[in-house]
Design an enzyme around this catalytic site. Sequence first.
Site, mmCIF file in Angstrom:
data_model
loop_
_atom_site.group_PDB
_atom_site.id
_atom_site.type_symbol
_atom_site.label_atom_id
_atom_site.label_comp_id
_atom_site.label_asym_id
_atom_site.label_seq_id
_atom_site.Cartn_x
_atom_site.Cartn_y
_atom_site.Cartn_z
ATOM 1 C CG ASP A 1 -0.334 0.091 2.521
ATOM 2 O OD1 ASP A 1 1.020 -0.391 2.592
ATOM 3 O OD2 ASP A 1 -0.869 0.122 3.357
ATOM 4 C CD GLU B 1 9.137 -0.898 11.694
ATOM 5 O OE1 GLU B 1 8.080 -0.216 10.828
ATOM 6 O OE2 GLU B 1 8.753 -0.999 12.588
#
Length: 479
Positions: free
Chosen positions: A335, A418
């Site tokens: 996206d 992350e």
Amino acid sequence: MKGGNYTSLGTCSGINVSGNVAGTRKMSLGKSIKMYLTIFILTTCIYMALYQYHISREPFAASEVVKHQEKSSSYIASYLWSPISLLMANSSSNTNNNSTTTSTTTTTAPTTPTTTTTTTVGSVGQKLGASSISSIRMVSLAATIPSFKSTLSESRSVSLGGHQKTATVKTSTTITTRTTASGLATTKLSATTRTTAKTSAKLSAATTPTASHMENGYKTRPTFVAASLPPPLYIITPTYRRPEQLAELTRLGYTLKHVVNLLWLVIEDANKTNPLVGHTLDRIGVPYEYMVAPMPEKYKQTKKAKPRGVSNRNRGLEYLREHATEGVLYFADDDNTYDISIFEQMRYISKVAMWPVGLVTKTGVSSPIIQAGKLVGYYDGWIGGRKYPVDMAGFAVSVKFLKERPNAQMPFKPGYEEDGFLRSLAPLDDAEIELLADECRDILTWHTQTKKNAPAQALNRTRYKNTNLEHIDRLLVRP
């Protein structure tokens, strides 16, 4: 006696007259020969002067690709000693151009080369190594022999492209080269892995000059040689079943289609592959691997935030450890929005690289803080005690650097995916992190989010029987 004398004198006079006539004829013949030679020489000089004037009037072709031709001594001598050849210069030149000489057409394109595409669909059961991948990228260089040699790596498709000026040269006697915009071959991993290689490269070269070409004394130098591909990119994209799935994969896929030497790892959070996803990937034409990696059940049942995409990304890391040897990996969510220049920048990193990501949290951007060319901190709307408060779209890792750390993976910890992955790459100093996007002064990726749509209602098959809606309904993704 008188009569005899008279006869004798008459005979001598006849002899003298015959001698005078013969001498006169010899003198006339000599003068004629001299005259003809003079006319011949003058005519030859006039023809040569006219030919030189004609040559001087011809304009030089201002082309980016210059085909240099050398004339042999026999070729030049034929023009010096044959005045007829001067008259036939234009006609013979036109004939030779149609049969043996080189005709050059130069085409300049801003982003893509002129190509002829040959499509091949299939599965390749071999490992993907960038060190053995080769292609024919057109480079304007000079060679010294009228031959052309190139090799393609076995069972691996190649690509051509890049943002550069290219020239297409058609040579009837030396080289005829056709290349295709293509991608990497993919590797079939397991029963749940589906592989499709969409394009391949085709090379055709005439390496031996023709007999008439050699007789005319031409020595044509080819202007193109083979060049290797840039380092490969491995794009890991997690996805899951939802109404927007095919639309977002289509948008991302056509972005990646502009990037050369790339393998797209599409990994779905499911127990089996979806034929609609496979059909969409086939239609896009980017070299890909379509795999599944379901989220563990213990995380599905939790009422807290779920670690979405973690199992998918870890599955991609496993694939790279098994099949890749070098290159760069990048986590690209389906996206997000990407400027393709970031892909060309990241492919040459040695360890880890970072750059800003737009549309993240209340600050509107997540970025490393750079001062005097050095990384001094991070700017993000939510730090949360993270050592590396960066967005998933804001970093890339070298495959070689990853393989040197076999335990590196992404944790099932929402909000810290992350940070946990970058921590697992230790030891990693801040000085080793490369800063892309003009030293983090530009935004080339954005964390865009597609509006959620409700699942499509069921089609009234009784009312719309035997209409196109029955076919369209099969293309709708419902959870």
